[in-house]
Design a protein around this motif. Structure first.
Motif, PDB file in Angstrom:
ATOM      1  N   GLN A   1       5.559   3.091  -5.645  1.00 36.66           N
ATOM      2  CA  GLN A   1       6.274   3.543  -6.829  1.00 36.66           C
ATOM      3  C   GLN A   1       7.217   2.488  -7.389  1.00 36.66           C
ATOM      4  OE1 GLN A   1       8.857   6.955  -6.406  1.00 36.66           O
ATOM      5  NE2 GLN A   1       8.950   7.307  -8.599  1.00 36.66           N
TER       6      GLN A   1
ATOM      7  N   PHE B   1       3.590   1.756  -9.090  1.00 34.06           N
ATOM      8  CA  PHE B   1       2.396   2.222  -8.385  1.00 34.06           C
ATOM      9  C   PHE B   1       1.296   1.168  -8.341  1.00 34.06           C
ATOM     10  CE2 PHE B   1       4.586   6.191  -9.245  1.00 34.06           C
ATOM     11  CZ  PHE B   1       4.476   6.843  -8.028  1.00 34.06           C
TER      12      PHE B   1
ATOM     13  N   LEU C   1       1.621  11.320 -13.630  1.00 28.60           N
ATOM     14  CA  LEU C   1       2.390  10.080 -13.572  1.00 28.60           C
ATOM     15  C   LEU C   1       2.402   9.460 -14.971  1.00 28.60           C
ATOM     16  CD1 LEU C   1       0.996   8.560 -10.236  1.00 28.60           C
ATOM     17  CD2 LEU C   1       3.120   9.854 -10.565  1.00 28.60           C
TER      18      LEU C   1
ATOM     19  N   PHE D   1       8.139  11.758  -7.706  1.00 33.44           N
ATOM     20  CA  PHE D   1       6.917  11.005  -7.421  1.00 33.44           C
ATOM     21  C   PHE D   1       7.015  10.213  -6.125  1.00 33.44           C
ATOM     22  CE2 PHE D   1       6.682  10.691 -12.302  1.00 33.44           C
ATOM     23  CZ  PHE D   1       6.130  11.968 -12.385  1.00 33.44           C
ATOM     24  N   ALA D   2       8.177  10.199  -5.509  1.00 33.36           N
ATOM     25  CA  ALA D   2       8.420   9.375  -4.338  1.00 33.36           C
ATOM     26  C   ALA D   2       7.978  10.052  -3.052  1.00 33.36           C
ATOM     27  CB  ALA D   2       9.902   9.032  -4.236  1.00 33.36           C
TER      28      ALA D   2
END
Length: 336
Positions: A77, A81, A182, A333-334
């Motif tokens: 990330q 990414f 994303l 998103f981590a």
């Protein structure tokens, strides 16, 4: 801006066999300066549980042959990414692939994937990494067997899809629920284009933007900063990688690779399909003086792209406005 907002009720915890409640929300959104996406979730309904399952699968290294590599190993990330400082992807047993890891964002707008466009659907794109001997080095039946016998996966699939059944389709759909949301569309550039309050280019950034539109935008088209085409950009092909022709079988596609997005380029070094350039200075100098003639060279690059030292600095200043720090630092998103 089109919004689809749902509460993220479950997220991966530090424990491998736990999923704990998450109070934050996720959103799938279409920024107002973006067109409608290609992927719209109609046949893969986005849900709290589906997103959480996809995220857990994305970060689970136990799915690889030697349990050392996850999707998140090559798609980090903090590097938008992609895989920071790695010329090519590194997989199981320290095996090195032949291509640079592409960044993962705005995938819902793509009609094809990878440097050669060899996959046409976001849902099937993980199969390449799963089965490649230099990436995860395994196969779907092995992964299914692992998931069926490993807590909390049966429960997670039931929460996401209403059944404890685990098959390849559901695995891929859940990963797509993570990767398709994303979305990177909140950089300084986006805010300026949307005329948000207080968002203005500096003198150098504006000069770079005007230069970019004149010299670069025919391939790196706004708002994605790629036109999703495949082109030969004058690289000296130092490997046996055929590029697009490996997929099409057409000689005119030899040495052609997908035009990469320039969004978040400040964090996605190294550059080009084989990661040969580690800095934006090297990239710009390639177009200024390093173009190699070939039968398939893109006609627009026949004479290179003349750039003075000042122009290079201005273009770099503009390119840095494409960095979306909110996306790169979004904790949803981590890996938890």
């Amino acid at each position: 801006m089109l919004l689809l907002s749902i509460a993220l009720m479950y997220a991966c915890s530090k424990s491998e066999d736990e999923v704990t409640p998450e109070e934050k929300k996720i959103t799938f959104f279409v920024p107002s300066n973006f067109p409608a996406p290609v992927y719209n979730f109609e046949e893969n309904k986005l849900s709290n549980a589906g997103f959480a399952l996809g995220k857990k699968l994305f970060y689970d290294a136990r799915l690889s042959a030697d349990k050392s590599v996850s999707c998140g190993s090559c798609h980090q990330q903090f590097a938008a990414f992609t895989q920071l400082d790695h010329k090519v992807s590194h997989g199981v047993n320290n095996c090195q692939g032949k291509r640079n890891t592409p960044p993962l964002f705005n995938l819902a707008w793509q009609k094809a994937f990878f440097w050669d466009g060899g996959v046409k659907n976001i849902e099937t794109s993980p199969l390449n990494a799963i089965t490649d001997a230099c990436e995860m080095g395994t196969d779907v039946p092995t992964i299914i067997a692992f998931l069926k016998n490993t807590a909390p996966y049966p429960d997670l699939f039931k929460q996401a899809f209403g059944s404890t059944e685990i098959n390849s389709q559901l695995i891929l759909k859940s990963i797509a629920q993570f990767t398709a949301v994303l979305v990177s569309g909140n950089s300084k550039y986006d805010k300026v284009i949307r005329k948000e309050a207080g968002a203005l280019f500096t003198t150098s950034e504006l000069a770079g933007y005007n230069l970019f539109k004149e010299k670069c935008a025919s391939c790196h088209a706004e708002p994605f900063f790629t036109d999703f085409s495949y082109r030969s950009n004058g690289l000296d092909l130092m490997s046996s990688d055929e590029g697009r022709s490996h997929i099409t079988g057409v000689a005119a596609d030899f040495g052609k690779f997908r035009v990469p997005t320039l969004r978040n380029i400040e964090y996605t070094s190294p550059y080009m399909h084989d990661g040969r350039f580690y800095s934006l200075d090297e990239v710009l100098e390639h177009y200024n003086s390093g173009i190699k003639a070939s039968a398939n060279l893109d006609p627009q690059l026949k004479n290179g792209i003349s750039l003075s030292a000042t122009e290079k600095e201005q273009i770099k200043a503009f390119l840095k406005t494409l960095t979306d720090n909110e996306f790169i630092k979004n904790k949803l998103f981590a890996e938890s």
